[in-house]
Design a protein around this motif. Structure first.
Motif, mmCIF file in Angstrom:
data_model
loop_
_atom_site.group_PDB
_atom_site.id
_atom_site.type_symbol
_atom_site.label_atom_id
_atom_site.label_comp_id
_atom_site.label_asym_id
_atom_site.label_seq_id
_atom_site.Cartn_x
_atom_site.Cartn_y
_atom_site.Cartn_z
ATOM 1 N N UNK A 138 0.803 -1.223 0.000
ATOM 2 C CA UNK A 138 0.000 0.000 0.000
ATOM 3 C C UNK A 138 0.844 1.286 0.000
ATOM 4 N N UNK A 139 2.158 1.178 -0.224
ATOM 5 C CA UNK A 139 3.004 2.375 -0.221
ATOM 6 C C UNK A 139 3.025 3.023 -1.604
ATOM 7 N N UNK A 140 3.551 4.216 -1.641
ATOM 8 C CA UNK A 140 3.664 4.965 -2.902
ATOM 9 C C UNK A 140 4.606 4.245 -3.868
ATOM 10 N N UNK A 141 5.633 3.631 -3.342
ATOM 11 C CA UNK A 141 6.622 2.948 -4.182
ATOM 12 C C UNK A 141 6.161 1.576 -4.646
ATOM 13 N N UNK A 142 4.967 1.147 -4.255
ATOM 14 C CA UNK A 142 4.481 -0.198 -4.598
ATOM 15 C C UNK A 142 4.333 -0.394 -6.099
ATOM 16 N N UNK A 143 4.356 0.687 -6.877
ATOM 17 C CA UNK A 143 4.282 0.547 -8.329
ATOM 18 C C UNK A 143 5.507 -0.184 -8.869
ATOM 19 N N UNK A 144 6.597 -0.204 -8.091
ATOM 20 C CA UNK A 144 7.806 -0.933 -8.496
ATOM 21 C C UNK A 144 7.637 -2.438 -8.359
ATOM 22 N N UNK A 145 6.647 -2.866 -7.559
ATOM 23 C CA UNK A 145 6.467 -4.285 -7.288
ATOM 24 C C UNK A 145 5.724 -4.983 -8.419
ATOM 25 N N UNK A 146 6.105 -6.207 -8.740
ATOM 26 C CA UNK A 146 5.334 -6.981 -9.710
ATOM 27 C C UNK A 146 3.949 -7.305 -9.147
ATOM 28 N N UNK A 147 3.008 -7.554 -10.035
ATOM 29 C CA UNK A 147 1.640 -7.845 -9.612
ATOM 30 C C UNK A 147 1.611 -9.106 -8.745
ATOM 31 N N UNK A 148 0.856 -9.027 -7.645
ATOM 32 C CA UNK A 148 0.689 -10.165 -6.750
ATOM 33 C C UNK A 148 1.741 -10.289 -5.662
ATOM 34 N N UNK A 149 2.725 -9.417 -5.660
ATOM 35 C CA UNK A 149 3.757 -9.465 -4.626
ATOM 36 C C UNK A 149 3.308 -8.567 -3.473
ATOM 37 N N UNK A 150 3.186 -9.109 -2.244
ATOM 38 C CA UNK A 150 2.628 -8.329 -1.138
ATOM 39 C C UNK A 150 3.571 -7.277 -0.551
ATOM 40 N N UNK A 151 4.860 -7.420 -0.762
ATOM 41 C CA UNK A 151 5.832 -6.451 -0.254
ATOM 42 C C UNK A 151 7.126 -6.626 -1.030
ATOM 43 N N UNK A 152 8.008 -5.666 -0.886
ATOM 44 C CA UNK A 152 9.307 -5.757 -1.526
ATOM 45 C C UNK A 152 10.401 -5.354 -0.560
ATOM 46 N N UNK A 153 11.551 -5.931 -0.743
ATOM 47 C CA UNK A 153 12.745 -5.570 0.008
ATOM 48 C C UNK A 153 13.844 -5.262 -0.994
ATOM 49 N N UNK A 154 14.579 -4.181 -0.743
ATOM 50 C CA UNK A 154 15.597 -3.739 -1.691
ATOM 51 C C UNK A 154 16.884 -3.395 -0.949
ATOM 52 N N UNK A 155 18.002 -3.853 -1.507
ATOM 53 C CA UNK A 155 19.332 -3.392 -1.106
ATOM 54 C C UNK A 155 19.871 -2.625 -2.307
ATOM 55 N N UNK A 156 20.377 -1.430 -2.080
ATOM 56 C CA UNK A 156 20.791 -0.572 -3.184
ATOM 57 C C UNK A 156 22.141 -0.948 -3.789
ATOM 58 N N UNK A 157 22.833 -1.909 -3.232
ATOM 59 C CA UNK A 157 24.107 -2.348 -3.790
ATOM 60 C C UNK A 157 25.264 -1.454 -3.380
ATOM 61 N N UNK A 158 26.397 -1.647 -4.031
ATOM 62 C CA UNK A 158 27.635 -0.973 -3.650
ATOM 63 C C UNK A 158 27.579 0.537 -3.803
#
Length: 160
Positions: free
Chosen positions: A123-143
């Motif tokens: 339900x967050x603003x950034x949820x548009x980045x998530x594929x359909x059907x994925x309830x949440x996302x976790x991201x590590x930005x890398x080096x």
């Protein structure tokens, strides 16, 4: 005229074999430097691979913890509650009435590059980045600690 005896011959030989010449020493140092630099480059690559692998493992562990949280509380933490809701009972609305944590064995760690993991609830603003059907996302930005990137700088995400 000097007579060369066996004793004099041994003295001359000992002086000649007394040590390395300057050029021989430089050659040994050059070879050592080249081999050391190659080992350093290989070690750096292995460390980067280990960091990526560690970030993926941490994300998988956080996913399991979030699913356990969901099983108890019937909802995932909100964006405001964040991943800290896995370690400490949330005090922000909506309260998790059936919270039975902590859901991790220690406080939420930073990723291998020292940044916080980004938690993206559905339900967050950034949820548009998530594929359909994925309830949440976790991201590590890398080096590079910035969005996007390639190679070691590539973002590591939970849905890939």
């Amino acid at each position: 005229m000097k007579i060369i005896t066996r004793k004099n011959c041994m003295r001359i030989k000992k002086k000649r074999d007394a040590g390395f010449t300057f050029v021989e020493t430089l050659a040994v140092l050059a070879v050592t430097a080249i081999l050391t630099s190659q080992i350093g480059v290989a070690a750096h690559k292995m460390i980067q691979k280990a960091r990526v692998s560690s970030a993926k493992t941490q994300i998988e562990q956080l996913k399991i913890s979030l699913e356990n949280y969901f099983a108890d509380c019937a909802a995932f933490p909100t964006e405001e509650q964040g991943l800290s809701a896995l370690w400490k009972e949330p005090v922000l609305y909506p309260l998790a009435e059936n919270w039975n944590g902590p859901y991790t064995d220690k406080k939420i760690q930073k990723d291998p590059w020292g940044s916080d993991f980004i938690y993206i609830p559905k339900d967050s603003v950034r949820a548009t980045d998530l594929p359909k059907g994925v309830p949440f996302g976790l991201v590590s930005l890398g080096a590079d600690r910035a969005e996007g990137g390639e190679g070691n700088d590539k973002d590591i995400v939970s849905w890939e």
